[in-house]
Design an enzyme around this catalytic site. Structure first.
Site, PDB file in Angstrom:
ATOM      1  N   TRP D  75      35.657 106.778 148.207  1.00 47.38           N
ATOM      2  CA  TRP D  75      34.961 105.554 148.625  1.00 47.38           C
ATOM      3  C   TRP D  75      35.830 104.316 148.398  1.00 47.38           C
ATOM      4  O   TRP D  75      35.925 103.423 149.232  1.00 47.38           O
ATOM      5  CB  TRP D  75      33.680 105.441 147.790  1.00 47.38           C
ATOM      6  CG  TRP D  75      32.561 104.656 148.364  1.00 47.38           C
ATOM      7  CD1 TRP D  75      32.565 103.344 148.731  1.00 47.38           C
ATOM      8  CD2 TRP D  75      31.221 105.130 148.609  1.00 47.38           C
ATOM      9  NE1 TRP D  75      31.316 102.979 149.174  1.00 47.38           N
ATOM     10  CE2 TRP D  75      30.479 104.055 149.111  1.00 47.38           C
ATOM     11  CE3 TRP D  75      30.579 106.353 148.429  1.00 47.38           C
ATOM     12  CZ2 TRP D  75      29.120 104.161 149.450  1.00 47.38           C
ATOM     13  CZ3 TRP D  75      29.243 106.464 148.761  1.00 47.38           C
ATOM     14  CH2 TRP D  75      28.527 105.391 149.270  1.00 47.38           C
ATOM     15  N   ARG D  77      38.907 103.954 148.373  1.00 44.34           N
ATOM     16  CA  ARG D  77      40.089 103.773 149.211  1.00 44.34           C
ATOM     17  C   ARG D  77      39.822 102.698 150.262  1.00 44.34           C
ATOM     18  O   ARG D  77      40.750 102.176 150.864  1.00 44.34           O
ATOM     19  CB  ARG D  77      40.482 105.094 149.890  1.00 44.34           C
ATOM     20  CG  ARG D  77      40.849 106.213 148.915  1.00 44.34           C
ATOM     21  CD  ARG D  77      42.000 105.796 148.008  1.00 44.34           C
ATOM     22  NE  ARG D  77      43.120 105.275 148.766  1.00 44.34           N
ATOM     23  CZ  ARG D  77      44.072 106.002 149.307  1.00 44.34           C
ATOM     24  NH1 ARG D  77      44.081 107.290 149.112  1.00 44.34           N
ATOM     25  NH2 ARG D  77      45.049 105.459 149.991  1.00 44.34           N
ATOM     26  N   GLU D  85      31.947  98.568 138.902  1.00 48.57           N
ATOM     27  CA  GLU D  85      31.606  99.918 138.470  1.00 48.57           C
ATOM     28  C   GLU D  85      31.375  99.976 136.963  1.00 48.57           C
ATOM     29  O   GLU D  85      31.984  99.209 136.204  1.00 48.57           O
ATOM     30  CB  GLU D  85      32.773 100.856 138.831  1.00 48.57           C
ATOM     31  CG  GLU D  85      32.446 102.333 138.625  1.00 48.57           C
ATOM     32  CD  GLU D  85      33.645 103.248 138.834  1.00 48.57           C
ATOM     33  OE1 GLU D  85      34.730 102.746 139.181  1.00 48.57           O
ATOM     34  OE2 GLU D  85      33.493 104.461 138.635  1.00 48.57           O
ATOM     35  N   ARG D  89      35.185 102.606 129.422  1.00 41.71           N
ATOM     36  CA  ARG D  89      35.814 101.996 128.252  1.00 41.71           C
ATOM     37  C   ARG D  89      34.765 101.204 127.469  1.00 41.71           C
ATOM     38  O   ARG D  89      34.841 101.101 126.256  1.00 41.71           O
ATOM     39  CB  ARG D  89      36.957 101.069 128.665  1.00 41.71           C
ATOM     40  CG  ARG D  89      38.072 101.788 129.434  1.00 41.71           C
ATOM     41  CD  ARG D  89      39.193 100.817 129.804  1.00 41.71           C
ATOM     42  NE  ARG D  89      39.916 100.372 128.625  1.00 41.71           N
ATOM     43  CZ  ARG D  89      40.543  99.205 128.520  1.00 41.71           C
ATOM     44  NH1 ARG D  89      40.512  98.337 129.517  1.00 41.71           N
ATOM     45  NH2 ARG D  89      41.181  98.881 127.418  1.00 41.71           N
ATOM     46  N   LEU D 174      29.348  94.313 157.707  1.00 41.71           N
ATOM     47  CA  LEU D 174      28.975  95.347 158.684  1.00 41.71           C
ATOM     48  C   LEU D 174      30.188  95.900 159.422  1.00 41.71           C
ATOM     49  O   LEU D 174      30.238  97.085 159.739  1.00 41.71           O
ATOM     50  CB  LEU D 174      27.955  94.780 159.682  1.00 41.71           C
ATOM     51  CG  LEU D 174      27.392  95.759 160.717  1.00 41.71           C
ATOM     52  CD1 LEU D 174      26.778  96.988 160.057  1.00 41.71           C
ATOM     53  CD2 LEU D 174      26.357  95.074 161.603  1.00 41.71           C
ATOM     54  N   ARG D 184      33.767 108.389 157.165  1.00 44.04           N
ATOM     55  CA  ARG D 184      33.109 109.188 156.125  1.00 44.04           C
ATOM     56  C   ARG D 184      31.897 109.965 156.609  1.00 44.04           C
ATOM     57  O   ARG D 184      31.377 110.799 155.886  1.00 44.04           O
ATOM     58  CB  ARG D 184      32.733 108.291 154.942  1.00 44.04           C
ATOM     59  CG  ARG D 184      33.909 107.548 154.315  1.00 44.04           C
ATOM     60  CD  ARG D 184      35.036 108.485 153.905  1.00 44.04           C
ATOM     61  NE  ARG D 184      36.175 107.745 153.340  1.00 44.04           N
ATOM     62  CZ  ARG D 184      37.280 108.327 152.905  1.00 44.04           C
ATOM     63  NH1 ARG D 184      37.432 109.640 152.974  1.00 44.04           N
ATOM     64  NH2 ARG D 184      38.272 107.597 152.421  1.00 44.04           N
TER      65      ARG D 184
END
Lengths: 219, 219, 219, 219
Positions: D75, D77, D85, D89, D174, D184
């Protein structure tokens, strides 16, 4: 250096990579080493046909371009590259304008709302030709008058018309260059930017001959 | 809608998110839920101060801007956004030019090679003022003459000077807007684009008040 | 080629430009020709100090990097570059894992919520060391078992841990590389990516010595 | 919220614009006002068919996605968007792994070098199924053991396999979403990411029904 329009040019200043860089980048995906030239060529055709674009980003060009402002404006809509342009705030502009040749002076296209392709009587074309020269000369005379008065460059240049020539360096990778060429060497693009596109195609055909061939086959 | 310069404007047309979107995006990194308003504000200040920029990309604005071409040219050097601009190939341009006010007409700055800040005698400023009007009017008259002759729009517009107004829609996220404002609301930027920057700052101060405050504190 | 971690490396594969390309791009703004070496160096320092970044985009590097997946994940958050990575859907992965040295195995940092810097008893570090090896070996054995059963590569690889090594080609320009290095050679970055950053700094210091010096002075 | 895979999801969190924003942005080029709904729909179809992509950038979505790391890697890439995300850590990871259903466990495809589509005996699929569970459980047990020993989070997570779930917020316009979906939701893409693509298509079909229809017609 390729001359374009009456006073413009495109010149390749630097580059990184060639057809083999595309192959090298693609092969890492399969973690395989080099192959025969024939297999490499086939791979480039395959990648381009199937829109596997990232390996084409591994080839980079730097051009020096001299062109009228209204074309530079179309060019800079392409965001995936780097531009460094002459600044009319720093430097005085040269008296150097794009004046189209008589046969280029056309009427509004009927089929293409943004284009020009209709015929126009010679006498009208001559009027237009003289008008371009007259406005350019008048605007430049006023530009210099203001500079002579001591008005700052960033203000004085406001009267310069969009057919004055500017210059920039342009760094772009092959993927984004192909995208540029697809849009700007198209029949819907303005004649003047198509002239630059052709010069660029001519230049890169010698550096990435296989990618160039694949591009022409698939566009 | 904020009026800018003699005939321009900036208008916020649409937006996504506000201060809370920045917090929401940042908190996912720590997989923690909501906190008090005070902690949220502190987090925004922390993120901005420490250049953790991606959460600021979660806020998006869409502006409608009317501005002279020479300012649009500076604006569009910012590549991380979307522009849709009036096309002079499709549409006839309105007779609408930027003419600076008398007090804005300044001489070349001595300390700032690209700026203007020196004094200029009133008589000289008046000459410059009239020159701007004269070139604009002459160029527009010739533009219309060519259109009337039947010359295509994409050619006729070549004589229009860069102080003519254009319009675009601009979509940009808050991270890239802050970057724009840092460069364009700076004392080295041209007066005219600073006027637009101030109008934008004014608009966003109401939508992302905490991020706005943090930005002002850290710039 | 610089070795990094137990089994990784960074290797410069290709490049375009050097310090002089930065100067060349910047000078076009002023439409001035070459100057003395001393003036050129001063210009590079000036550009970097004043965040005039576009001329630094004119220098481009292509690296070949071998690194653990969890570091590749941090690396690929940097969007302004091109990656071509080994695909575990196409190719079988090698048994090649990052196992940290005993002294690198540290406890959770108290001051830095995302870091590790505390002391840890030797016996505990040994337990962790063995655990890393054990999980790596077990996961790889299961990976091969599945491949031997005929399970597809894209499924079998799902059990491989994020300390397995991957490889990619990375194309990036100097502006974005400096940004990468600022974030990834920082004390808040993870030790392992700092090791790669140092190797890269070492490599580019020889190619763009003046820009490198200016970067170090201003970061 | 759409559930995807055994424990994942896609959820639309925020959005800017709809079909009418595409029309609005495109019409500025022609400096024309609103038209009938039928003409607007026709315009969207025209724009998409002729690759006039910028107006589609005026519509923006923000999704919250929970997905296995190996899918997140595919994703991310896609560089033209914003990700925030969960950080392993900062936070301890949950014990939440992707275990494919028995019928999804397939053999290596013969025609598609990167895919899986062949039949596999039930007994073998069961072995694979158990292997996925076993590695996940063992790796997670070791992960917790290390955390309990006091080893830092950024180190302990190194043994976690790529089928563990992660979460991110994703902002994308979009135009770039269509590009993502084209790649994908393709038969060459891995089954798991196609499942997410379908969920997204389902979501946006309600927000931009005309653009969605035009996309399906032209892809």
């Amino acid at each position: 250096m390729r001359k374009v329009l009456n006073k413009g040019f495109v010149k390749l200043v630097d580059k990184m990579g060639d057809d083999s860089s595309i192959v090298q980048a693609a092969r890492v995906s399969y973690s395989k080493g080099t192959k025969t030239k024939r297999e490499d060529d086939k791979l480039i055709h395959y990648l381009l046909k199937n829109h596997h674009w990232t390996p084409f980003e591994m080839v980079v060009f730097k051009f020096h371009v001299k062109l009228p402002i209204f074309i530079a404006r179309q060019w800079m809509r392409h965001r995936a590259g780097t531009f460094n342009e002459i600044s009319a705030r720093y430097s005085e502009m040269e008296e150097c304008f794009y004046i189209p040749e008589l046969e280029r002076i056309q009427s509004q296209s009927i089929t293409n709302k943004q284009g020009s392709d209709g015929e126009l009587e010679l006498s009208k074309r001559k009027v237009a030709y003289c008008s371009f020269i007259e406005v350019s000369e008048f605007a430049f005379k006023e530009y210099q008058k203001l500079l002579d008065l001591g008005v700052s460059r960033e203000l004085s240049r406001m009267s310069l018309p969009v057919n004055i020539f500017t210059e920039f360096y342009w760094k772009v990778d092959l993927r984004n260059l192909f995208n540029f060429l697809t849009l700007r060497n198209d029949s819907h693009a303005q004649f003047e930017i198509r002239e630059y596109s052709k010069a660029i195609l001519d230049i890169i055909s010698e550096i990435v001959p296989v990618a160039y061939e694949a591009y022409n086959k698939n566009k």
